[in-house]
Design a protein around this motif. Sequence first.
Motif, mmCIF file in Angstrom:
data_model
loop_
_atom_site.group_PDB
_atom_site.id
_atom_site.type_symbol
_atom_site.label_atom_id
_atom_site.label_comp_id
_atom_site.label_asym_id
_atom_site.label_seq_id
_atom_site.Cartn_x
_atom_site.Cartn_y
_atom_site.Cartn_z
ATOM 1 N N ARG A 255 0.834 -1.196 0.000
ATOM 2 C CA ARG A 255 0.000 0.000 0.000
ATOM 3 C C ARG A 255 0.873 1.252 0.000
ATOM 4 N NH1 ARG A 255 -3.667 -1.090 5.103
ATOM 5 N NH2 ARG A 255 -1.691 -2.021 5.776
ATOM 6 N N GLY A 256 0.503 2.226 -0.843
ATOM 7 C CA GLY A 256 1.268 3.466 -0.911
ATOM 8 C C GLY A 256 2.629 3.317 -1.550
ATOM 9 N N THR A 257 2.869 2.221 -2.235
ATOM 10 C CA THR A 257 4.169 1.950 -2.854
ATOM 11 C C THR A 257 4.187 2.467 -4.288
ATOM 12 O OG1 THR A 257 4.441 -0.033 -1.505
ATOM 13 C CG2 THR A 257 5.797 0.124 -3.478
ATOM 14 N N ASP A 258 5.290 3.086 -4.684
ATOM 15 C CA ASP A 258 5.451 3.552 -6.064
ATOM 16 C C ASP A 258 6.014 2.396 -6.881
ATOM 17 O OD1 ASP A 258 6.064 4.728 -8.471
ATOM 18 O OD2 ASP A 258 7.054 6.477 -7.605
ATOM 19 N N LEU A 259 5.221 1.919 -7.849
ATOM 20 C CA LEU A 259 5.615 0.773 -8.668
ATOM 21 C C LEU A 259 5.793 1.148 -10.130
ATOM 22 C CD1 LEU A 259 3.263 -1.862 -7.027
ATOM 23 C CD2 LEU A 259 5.761 -1.967 -7.063
ATOM 24 N N ILE A 260 5.982 2.422 -10.417
ATOM 25 C CA ILE A 260 6.105 2.832 -11.813
ATOM 26 C C ILE A 260 7.318 2.154 -12.449
ATOM 27 C CG2 ILE A 260 7.546 4.892 -11.437
ATOM 28 C CD1 ILE A 260 5.773 6.320 -13.497
ATOM 29 N N ARG A 270 0.266 -13.453 -4.913
ATOM 30 C CA ARG A 270 -0.858 -14.099 -4.243
ATOM 31 C C ARG A 270 -1.009 -13.569 -2.815
ATOM 32 N NH1 ARG A 270 0.480 -20.311 -5.232
ATOM 33 N NH2 ARG A 270 2.584 -19.448 -4.955
ATOM 34 N N GLY A 271 -2.196 -13.053 -2.538
ATOM 35 C CA GLY A 271 -2.472 -12.526 -1.206
ATOM 36 C C GLY A 271 -1.887 -11.157 -0.935
ATOM 37 N N ALA A 272 -1.179 -10.574 -1.884
ATOM 38 C CA ALA A 272 -0.561 -9.262 -1.668
ATOM 39 C C ALA A 272 -1.609 -8.157 -1.697
ATOM 40 C CB ALA A 272 0.508 -8.993 -2.725
ATOM 41 N N ASP A 273 -1.321 -7.071 -0.982
ATOM 42 C CA ASP A 273 -2.233 -5.917 -0.938
ATOM 43 C C ASP A 273 -1.589 -4.765 -1.699
ATOM 44 O OD1 ASP A 273 -4.024 -3.930 -0.418
ATOM 45 O OD2 ASP A 273 -4.037 -4.190 1.756
ATOM 46 N N LEU A 274 -2.125 -4.469 -2.885
ATOM 47 C CA LEU A 274 -1.610 -3.382 -3.711
ATOM 48 C C LEU A 274 -2.569 -2.205 -3.760
ATOM 49 C CD1 LEU A 274 -0.789 -6.282 -5.512
ATOM 50 C CD2 LEU A 274 0.741 -4.550 -6.390
ATOM 51 N N THR A 275 -3.589 -2.197 -2.906
ATOM 52 C CA THR A 275 -4.496 -1.060 -2.880
ATOM 53 C C THR A 275 -3.723 0.179 -2.437
ATOM 54 O OG1 THR A 275 -5.157 -1.625 -0.612
ATOM 55 C CG2 THR A 275 -6.540 -2.454 -2.392
ATOM 56 N N GLY A 276 -3.949 1.272 -3.118
ATOM 57 C CA GLY A 276 -3.231 2.488 -2.769
ATOM 58 C C GLY A 276 -1.842 2.581 -3.354
ATOM 59 N N ARG A 295 -5.187 -8.030 -3.686
ATOM 60 C CA ARG A 295 -5.987 -6.805 -3.678
ATOM 61 C C ARG A 295 -5.343 -5.788 -4.602
ATOM 62 N NH1 ARG A 295 -7.266 -5.007 2.325
ATOM 63 N NH2 ARG A 295 -8.793 -3.753 1.163
ATOM 64 N N LEU A 296 -6.130 -5.327 -5.588
ATOM 65 C CA LEU A 296 -5.627 -4.419 -6.618
ATOM 66 C C LEU A 296 -6.251 -3.042 -6.489
ATOM 67 C CD1 LEU A 296 -5.865 -6.810 -9.699
ATOM 68 C CD2 LEU A 296 -3.773 -6.143 -8.487
ATOM 69 N N PRO A 297 -5.583 -2.007 -7.023
ATOM 70 C CA PRO A 297 -6.217 -0.682 -7.107
ATOM 71 C C PRO A 297 -7.500 -0.778 -7.910
ATOM 72 C CG PRO A 297 -3.861 -0.520 -7.564
ATOM 73 C CD PRO A 297 -4.192 -1.979 -7.535
ATOM 74 N N ARG A 298 -8.456 0.068 -7.616
ATOM 75 C CA ARG A 298 -9.784 -0.035 -8.226
ATOM 76 C C ARG A 298 -9.755 0.135 -9.742
ATOM 77 N NH1 ARG A 298 -11.608 4.701 -9.920
ATOM 78 N NH2 ARG A 298 -10.667 6.634 -9.144
ATOM 79 N N ARG A 299 -8.748 0.801 -10.288
ATOM 80 C CA ARG A 299 -8.743 1.068 -11.721
ATOM 81 C C ARG A 299 -8.238 -0.128 -12.529
ATOM 82 N NH1 ARG A 299 -4.380 2.958 -9.302
ATOM 83 N NH2 ARG A 299 -2.328 2.637 -10.250
ATOM 84 N N LEU A 300 -7.766 -1.177 -11.848
ATOM 85 C CA LEU A 300 -7.215 -2.338 -12.540
ATOM 86 C C LEU A 300 -8.127 -3.545 -12.364
ATOM 87 C CD1 LEU A 300 -3.441 -1.974 -11.543
ATOM 88 C CD2 LEU A 300 -4.634 -1.053 -13.538
#
Length: 314
Positions: A255-260, A270-276, A295-300
Amino acid sequence: MSRRTSPDKRQRPPAAGREHAGRRPAPHRAPAPAPAPASDPELRADCASCFALCCVALPFAPSADFAVGKDAGQPCGNLRADFRCGIHSRLRQEGFSGCTVFECFGAGQKVSQVTFGGRHWREDPRTARRMFEVFPVMRQLHEFLWYLSEALELPPARPLRRELRRTLDEVGRLTRVGADELAALDVAEVRRGVDELLLRTSELVRDAVPGRHRSRRNHRRADLMGARLKGADLRGADLRGAYLIAADLRDADLRGTDLIGADLRDADLRGADLTGSVFLTQPQVNAARGDARTRLPRRLTRPAHWRSAARGGS
């Protein structure tokens, strides 16, 4: 695309072989494109309005992603006369997984229907070379628009909204110029300006993540191939352009991580939280492995092959 999808990275050998149609599209079974940020719904691939440009304009080499190679401007051998892919329903089985992770961010239909006014490269071969030159430029510009649109929606980036809006409008203007101007455009110069603004946005977002985390140290372009990061607290981390190929990120908190531009090919989410998380794109998600708990950001959207892999017991 290259191994990354970022304004500050080289573009990865692009995919081809996706299903397309021409100006008179017939119904097809292309996967639903990822929803774009609400500020610009046009930033999604509309294959039915594109002349299979990713299947022709872009090169790819024989690899784990592509069973065969081809040169730029050469139609993929799987491309049919109606701009559709002959193996669309079994791309992964036939060794073309690279096609399933490619995203043009709406550049294909922009070039096909706006820049060239609906004239396709088979109908008017004189336009083909210029069209194929313009498509990679347009794709980069549309990717910039995706990032900028996302940045505008991030509450911590409020202090930058005026600059973000001005830059978004300018890049949008560039997507509407003529083919000759697009072909001559200095995309690297545009990228530098966009990337500097996105970096400032990233800092504001990551600074807003509650608490202090060791993960906030700079992991930019870090070599984390195969890294064992199961359950890691990566909130607020800077993973811009990091090599996360085949990394174990099961149950990690991103969460809150920059993945650009992070390379997530075969990363286990699996099971990771990428929201935010910020500046994560559908191609990155498509290239990774995940499950129903991811868990993915809502736009994906959750890739279809994740569900297939789960049914297969992986």
